[in-house]
Scaffold this motif. Sequence first.
Motif, PDB file in Angstrom:
ATOM      1  N   ASP A 165      -2.631  63.714 -10.703  1.00 30.08           N
ATOM      2  CA  ASP A 165      -2.288  64.390  -9.526  1.00 30.08           C
ATOM      3  C   ASP A 165      -0.730  64.269  -9.147  1.00 30.08           C
ATOM      4  O   ASP A 165      -0.085  65.136  -8.626  1.00 30.08           O
ATOM      5  CB  ASP A 165      -3.056  63.921  -8.680  1.00 30.08           C
ATOM      6  CG  ASP A 165      -4.481  64.275  -8.290  1.00 30.08           C
ATOM      7  OD1 ASP A 165      -4.757  65.448  -9.041  1.00 30.08           O
ATOM      8  OD2 ASP A 165      -5.441  63.543  -7.646  1.00 30.08           O
TER       9      ASP A 165
ATOM     10  N   LYS B  26       1.787  63.671 -11.428  1.00 32.64           N
ATOM     11  CA  LYS B  26       2.485  64.486 -12.308  1.00 32.64           C
ATOM     12  C   LYS B  26       2.303  66.005 -12.025  1.00 32.64           C
ATOM     13  O   LYS B  26       3.336  66.903 -12.053  1.00 32.64           O
ATOM     14  CB  LYS B  26       2.114  64.247 -13.613  1.00 32.64           C
ATOM     15  CG  LYS B  26       2.375  63.138 -14.148  1.00 32.64           C
ATOM     16  CD  LYS B  26       2.150  62.739 -15.844  1.00 32.64           C
ATOM     17  CE  LYS B  26       2.544  61.400 -16.158  1.00 32.64           C
ATOM     18  NZ  LYS B  26       2.022  61.460 -17.548  1.00 32.64           N
ATOM     19  N   ASN B  27       1.182  66.504 -11.433  1.00 32.06           N
ATOM     20  CA  ASN B  27       1.028  67.947 -11.101  1.00 32.06           C
ATOM     21  C   ASN B  27       2.054  68.290  -9.794  1.00 32.06           C
ATOM     22  O   ASN B  27       2.550  69.324  -9.954  1.00 32.06           O
ATOM     23  CB  ASN B  27      -0.526  67.917 -10.814  1.00 32.06           C
ATOM     24  CG  ASN B  27      -0.628  69.417 -10.442  1.00 32.06           C
ATOM     25  OD1 ASN B  27      -0.183  70.413 -11.030  1.00 32.06           O
ATOM     26  ND2 ASN B  27      -1.811  69.877  -9.756  1.00 32.06           N
ATOM     27  N   GLN B  28       1.898  67.266  -8.779  1.00 33.43           N
ATOM     28  CA  GLN B  28       2.861  67.419  -7.876  1.00 33.43           C
ATOM     29  C   GLN B  28       4.249  67.505  -8.092  1.00 33.43           C
ATOM     30  O   GLN B  28       5.022  68.349  -7.408  1.00 33.43           O
ATOM     31  CB  GLN B  28       2.484  66.391  -6.529  1.00 33.43           C
ATOM     32  CG  GLN B  28       3.428  66.639  -5.442  1.00 33.43           C
ATOM     33  CD  GLN B  28       2.632  67.875  -4.685  1.00 33.43           C
ATOM     34  OE1 GLN B  28       1.501  68.122  -4.551  1.00 33.43           O
ATOM     35  NE2 GLN B  28       3.741  68.716  -4.038  1.00 33.43           N
ATOM     36  N   GLU B  29       4.588  66.648  -8.783  1.00 35.73           N
ATOM     37  CA  GLU B  29       5.898  66.732  -9.367  1.00 35.73           C
ATOM     38  C   GLU B  29       6.381  68.026 -10.132  1.00 35.73           C
ATOM     39  O   GLU B  29       7.704  68.732  -9.926  1.00 35.73           O
ATOM     40  CB  GLU B  29       6.282  65.730 -10.483  1.00 35.73           C
ATOM     41  CG  GLU B  29       6.452  64.205  -9.683  1.00 35.73           C
ATOM     42  CD  GLU B  29       6.485  63.109 -10.627  1.00 35.73           C
ATOM     43  OE1 GLU B  29       6.706  63.540 -11.948  1.00 35.73           O
ATOM     44  OE2 GLU B  29       6.386  61.909 -10.297  1.00 35.73           O
ATOM     45  N   LEU B  30       5.515  68.651 -10.799  1.00 36.54           N
ATOM     46  CA  LEU B  30       5.670  69.859 -11.514  1.00 36.54           C
ATOM     47  C   LEU B  30       6.000  70.824 -10.615  1.00 36.54           C
ATOM     48  O   LEU B  30       6.596  71.960 -10.843  1.00 36.54           O
ATOM     49  CB  LEU B  30       4.601  70.274 -12.645  1.00 36.54           C
ATOM     50  CG  LEU B  30       4.410  69.117 -13.815  1.00 36.54           C
ATOM     51  CD1 LEU B  30       3.540  69.282 -14.707  1.00 36.54           C
ATOM     52  CD2 LEU B  30       5.828  69.290 -14.584  1.00 36.54           C
ATOM     53  N   GLU B  31       4.751  70.758  -9.695  1.00 38.97           N
ATOM     54  CA  GLU B  31       4.825  71.932  -8.589  1.00 38.97           C
ATOM     55  C   GLU B  31       6.288  71.815  -7.855  1.00 38.97           C
ATOM     56  O   GLU B  31       6.724  73.149  -7.546  1.00 38.97           O
ATOM     57  CB  GLU B  31       3.583  72.078  -7.590  1.00 38.97           C
ATOM     58  CG  GLU B  31       2.469  72.125  -8.342  1.00 38.97           C
ATOM     59  CD  GLU B  31       1.104  71.887  -7.277  1.00 38.97           C
ATOM     60  OE1 GLU B  31       1.405  71.538  -6.166  1.00 38.97           O
ATOM     61  OE2 GLU B  31       0.061  72.183  -7.630  1.00 38.97           O
ATOM     62  N   ASN B  32       6.623  70.766  -7.609  1.00 39.22           N
ATOM     63  CA  ASN B  32       8.145  70.829  -6.707  1.00 39.22           C
ATOM     64  C   ASN B  32       8.933  71.195  -7.725  1.00 39.22           C
ATOM     65  O   ASN B  32       9.997  71.760  -7.326  1.00 39.22           O
ATOM     66  CB  ASN B  32       8.315  69.231  -6.632  1.00 39.22           C
ATOM     67  CG  ASN B  32       7.473  68.831  -5.352  1.00 39.22           C
ATOM     68  OD1 ASN B  32       6.963  69.343  -4.674  1.00 39.22           O
ATOM     69  ND2 ASN B  32       7.264  67.453  -5.371  1.00 39.22           N
ATOM     70  N   LYS B  33       8.914  70.982  -9.115  1.00 36.78           N
ATOM     71  CA  LYS B  33      10.134  71.638 -10.112  1.00 36.78           C
ATOM     72  C   LYS B  33       9.963  72.946 -10.108  1.00 36.78           C
ATOM     73  O   LYS B  33      11.043  73.646  -9.981  1.00 36.78           O
ATOM     74  CB  LYS B  33      10.055  70.909 -11.486  1.00 36.78           C
ATOM     75  CG  LYS B  33      10.364  69.609 -11.555  1.00 36.78           C
ATOM     76  CD  LYS B  33      10.332  69.026 -12.979  1.00 36.78           C
ATOM     77  CE  LYS B  33      10.763  67.670 -13.088  1.00 36.78           C
ATOM     78  NZ  LYS B  33      10.584  67.042 -14.417  1.00 36.78           N
ATOM     79  N   VAL B  34       8.859  73.864 -10.054  1.00 36.23           N
ATOM     80  CA  VAL B  34       8.466  74.978 -10.186  1.00 36.23           C
ATOM     81  C   VAL B  34       9.160  75.513  -9.030  1.00 36.23           C
ATOM     82  O   VAL B  34       9.832  76.632  -9.025  1.00 36.23           O
ATOM     83  CB  VAL B  34       7.167  75.324 -10.544  1.00 36.23           C
ATOM     84  CG1 VAL B  34       6.793  76.819  -9.998  1.00 36.23           C
ATOM     85  CG2 VAL B  34       6.645  75.111 -11.602  1.00 36.23           C
ATOM     86  N   SER B  35       8.850  74.985  -7.742  1.00 39.23           N
ATOM     87  CA  SER B  35       9.333  75.496  -6.504  1.00 39.23           C
ATOM     88  C   SER B  35      10.809  75.454  -6.469  1.00 39.23           C
ATOM     89  O   SER B  35      11.432  76.308  -6.095  1.00 39.23           O
ATOM     90  CB  SER B  35       8.786  74.880  -5.290  1.00 39.23           C
ATOM     91  OG  SER B  35       9.346  75.123  -4.058  1.00 39.23           O
TER      92      SER B  35
ATOM     93  N   SER C 287      12.715  75.527  -8.987  1.00 38.27           N
ATOM     94  CA  SER C 287      13.293  76.580 -10.057  1.00 38.27           C
ATOM     95  C   SER C 287      13.340  78.121  -9.461  1.00 38.27           C
ATOM     96  O   SER C 287      14.137  78.718  -9.558  1.00 38.27           O
ATOM     97  CB  SER C 287      12.643  76.483 -11.090  1.00 38.27           C
ATOM     98  OG  SER C 287      12.807  75.065 -11.741  1.00 38.27           O
TER      99      SER C 287
END
Length: 96
Positions: A26, A28-37, A39
């Motif tokens: 969860d 890691k998923n939140q971190e990736l969502e933050n990176k996507v946002s 980007s």
Amino acid sequence: MSGLPEIVDSLENKIEKLYQKMELLDKKNQELENKVSASAKVISTQSEEINLLKEQHETLKIANSLLGSDENKRATKLKINSLIREIDYCIAQLSD
């Protein structure tokens, strides 16, 4: 029956490990969502900048053609003729 408590303990340990893995995923998923946002924001900003630069480029091309640079003599003549037609049209509208 002594095997049942051991099975329950084993299940509890496995559930705890799964829960910890789930929490880690969860995060890691939140971190990736933050990176996507982040980007997406960068892409949006860069797209706006590209559009602005394209507009400035077109403006500079028109300015160069109006200034009569050697490269754009034909374009300059066409632009001047277009402007003259517009002025003539405006004068005709004012005359009526």
